[in-house]
Design an enzyme around this catalytic site. Structure first.
Site, mmCIF file in Angstrom:
data_model
loop_
_atom_site.group_PDB
_atom_site.id
_atom_site.type_symbol
_atom_site.label_atom_id
_atom_site.label_comp_id
_atom_site.label_asym_id
_atom_site.label_seq_id
_atom_site.Cartn_x
_atom_site.Cartn_y
_atom_site.Cartn_z
ATOM 1 N N SER A 137 -4.902 -7.111 10.842
ATOM 2 C CA SER A 137 -4.887 -5.871 10.089
ATOM 3 C C SER A 137 -5.921 -6.024 8.980
ATOM 4 C CB SER A 137 -3.497 -5.641 9.498
ATOM 5 O OG SER A 137 -3.575 -4.657 8.499
ATOM 6 N N ASP A 191 0.803 -1.210 0.000
ATOM 7 C CA ASP A 191 0.000 0.000 0.000
ATOM 8 C C ASP A 191 0.845 1.275 0.000
ATOM 9 O OD1 ASP A 191 -2.512 -1.173 -0.216
ATOM 10 O OD2 ASP A 191 -2.598 -1.601 1.927
HETATM 11 N N1 ARG Z 1 -2.152 -7.773 0.545
HETATM 12 C C1 ARG Z 1 -3.276 -7.064 0.010
HETATM 13 C C2 ARG Z 1 -2.799 -6.091 -1.019
HETATM 14 O O1 ARG Z 1 -1.659 -5.765 -1.042
HETATM 15 C C3 ARG Z 1 -4.122 -6.429 1.083
HETATM 16 C C4 ARG Z 1 -3.520 -5.282 1.812
HETATM 17 C C5 ARG Z 1 -4.436 -4.846 2.897
HETATM 18 N N2 ARG Z 1 -3.938 -3.763 3.635
HETATM 19 C C6 ARG Z 1 -3.940 -3.740 4.974
HETATM 20 N N3 ARG Z 1 -3.474 -2.699 5.544
HETATM 21 N N4 ARG Z 1 -4.417 -4.722 5.684
HETATM 22 O O2 ARG Z 1 -3.565 -5.654 -1.828
#
Ligand code: ARG
Length: 401
Positions: free
Chosen positions: A175, A124
């Site tokens: 999370s 992210d």
């Molecule tokens: N691994 C997934 C992605 O990169 C989900 C990320 C979710 N973010 C979080 N902060 N839990 O798209």
């Protein structure tokens, strides 16, 4: 003039503390921006007030649900986008629309920096920062959790010392990131990849082992976009919401996988995306009926590449935009209706009809009176297999020596 920083604000502990933390570290005023992408949960006005109570100079809430559904989720549906053939890009899709609103706020409030609450280990952070620089090359990025060492323990101490109006005791074991396209759950005991997800991991879907009676839905598409459900006109947002409810009740769209992050780590992810997975199933089937063979074959490659680009944070990149143009072109005749039976964790297509269908009953039928001239197949195969035959004959000849 005081410097200003626009912060992507979720209302949670980390970003609440980040408001004061950024102020202390940089001397800047913080503009908190919360973007509604259909994540549900707390009222956004409550979140806005909390940002102000935590010291934000301004707090701004954007309802991006329709925009997210029609301009981000619908292109993903058109691409049948599944990263590693499984993950419908839930979080990856929301970052660019959130960034759009952050950049808009930065312009409006004359900020020179945009901040987000991501850690240094995930995808992210990349998606936020690459999107920010793609839309606004002059803006700087700041990640307090990563760059200003805002750890969870430090956040709790800070919140308590400053009496911030935020729960510091109730810590979720996971999370979680969620929006209308789905929900992503990671960390905690899921980090042992042998551990099965427990019931409390899921909130968008019910247990598929104990489903209610089967649910049949007819989805009408136009140019690849769902426009009716059981004959009732819907917006993209309504189509996703309604399918989340109906497919979620049947436990459809649960995904448990080990995924390749952009930063080189393999990570365990549990997703639920009932509406997205049911819609992709229906859309893919309608493409089977309406998209010409060569176009369909090539589109599958493009869809895979599109998914990787979006996963990798390259939503605003030239290649992704060019592929959007290609995919849009493929959707021209993707119209008609799909009948889908939702039951016990599965969405199964049981019927399809379309005025733009390439399926020709008279060509396909094995009954009397078909219009397909079978006598031509013999010559076709003779020529089609010619080069294989020549190569095989050579192999036989040369391997005898
Ligand atoms: N691994 C997934 C992605 O990169 C989900 C990320 C979710 N973010 C979080 N902060 N839990 O798209």
């Amino acid at each position: 003039m005081t410097k200003r920083v626009v912060l992507a604000y979720s209302g949670g502990l980390d970003t609440s503390v980040a408001i004061g933390w950024i102020g202390q570290a940089t001397g800047a005023e913080v503009i908190a921006v919360a973007v509604d992408v259909g994540q549900g949960g707390e009222n956004l006005e409550t979140i806005r007030e909390r940002a102000l109570a935590c010291g934000a100079a301004e707090a701004y809430v954007a309802d991006a649900r329709e925009e997210f559904a029609s301009q981000y989720c619908m292109p993903a549906l058109a691409a049948n986008a599944l990263y590693m053939d499984r993950y419908p890009l839930v979080s990856a899709l929301s970052r660019p629309v959130i960034v759009k609103h952050l950049v808009r706020a930065a312009r409006q409030f004359e900020a020179d920096t945009v901040a987000h609450g991501c850690t240094g280990k995930g995808n992210d952070q990349v998606r936020f920062e690459v999107s920010i620089t793609s839309l606004a090359p002059d803006l700087k990025c700041l990640a307090p959790v990563r760059d200003l060492a805002l750890t969870r323990a430090a956040a709790i101490d800070y919140a308590e010392a400053h009496g911030l109006p935020i729960e510091t005791t109730k810590s979720s074991p996971f999370s979680v990131d969620q929006n209308v396209w789905g929900r992503a759950v990671e960390t905690g005991f899921l980090e042992d990849i042998w551990n099965a997800p427990t019931k409390d991991v899921y909130t968008y879907s019910d247990d598929p082992s104990f489903p209610p009676v089967e649910d049949e839905v007819v989805i009408g598409f136009k140019a690849g976009v769902p426009v009716t459900l059981d004959g009732v006109a819907v917006t993209p947002l309504q189509a996703i919401q309604e399918m989340n409810r109906r497919a979620g009740a049947q436990g459809i769209g649960r995904i448990d996988m080990v995924e390749d992050r952009l930063v080189g780590i393999k990570s365990r992810e549990v997703y639920e995306a009932p509406g997205a997975m049911a819609l992709i199933e229906a859309h893919r089937d309608l493409e089977g009926v309406t998209v010409e063979r060569e176009l369909a074959r090539f589109k599958r490659l493009v869809g895979t590449r599109w998914s990787e680009l979006v996963y990798d944070g390259l939503w605003f990149s030239p290649l992704k935009q060019a592929l959007d143009g290609f995919i849009a072109e493929t959707q021209r005749y993707v119209e008609g209706e799909i009948r889908l039976v939702l039951h016990g964790g599965r969405a199964v297509v049981t019927g399809r009809r379309s005025d733009a269908s390439l399926y020709d009953f008279n060509l396909a039928t094995y009954d009397e009176g078909d219009s397909f001239d079978q006598s031509q197949a013999r010559g076709f195969i003779e020529l089609f297999g010619m080069q294989s035959k020549l190569a095989a004959a050579r192999q036989a000849r040369l391997s005898q020596d």
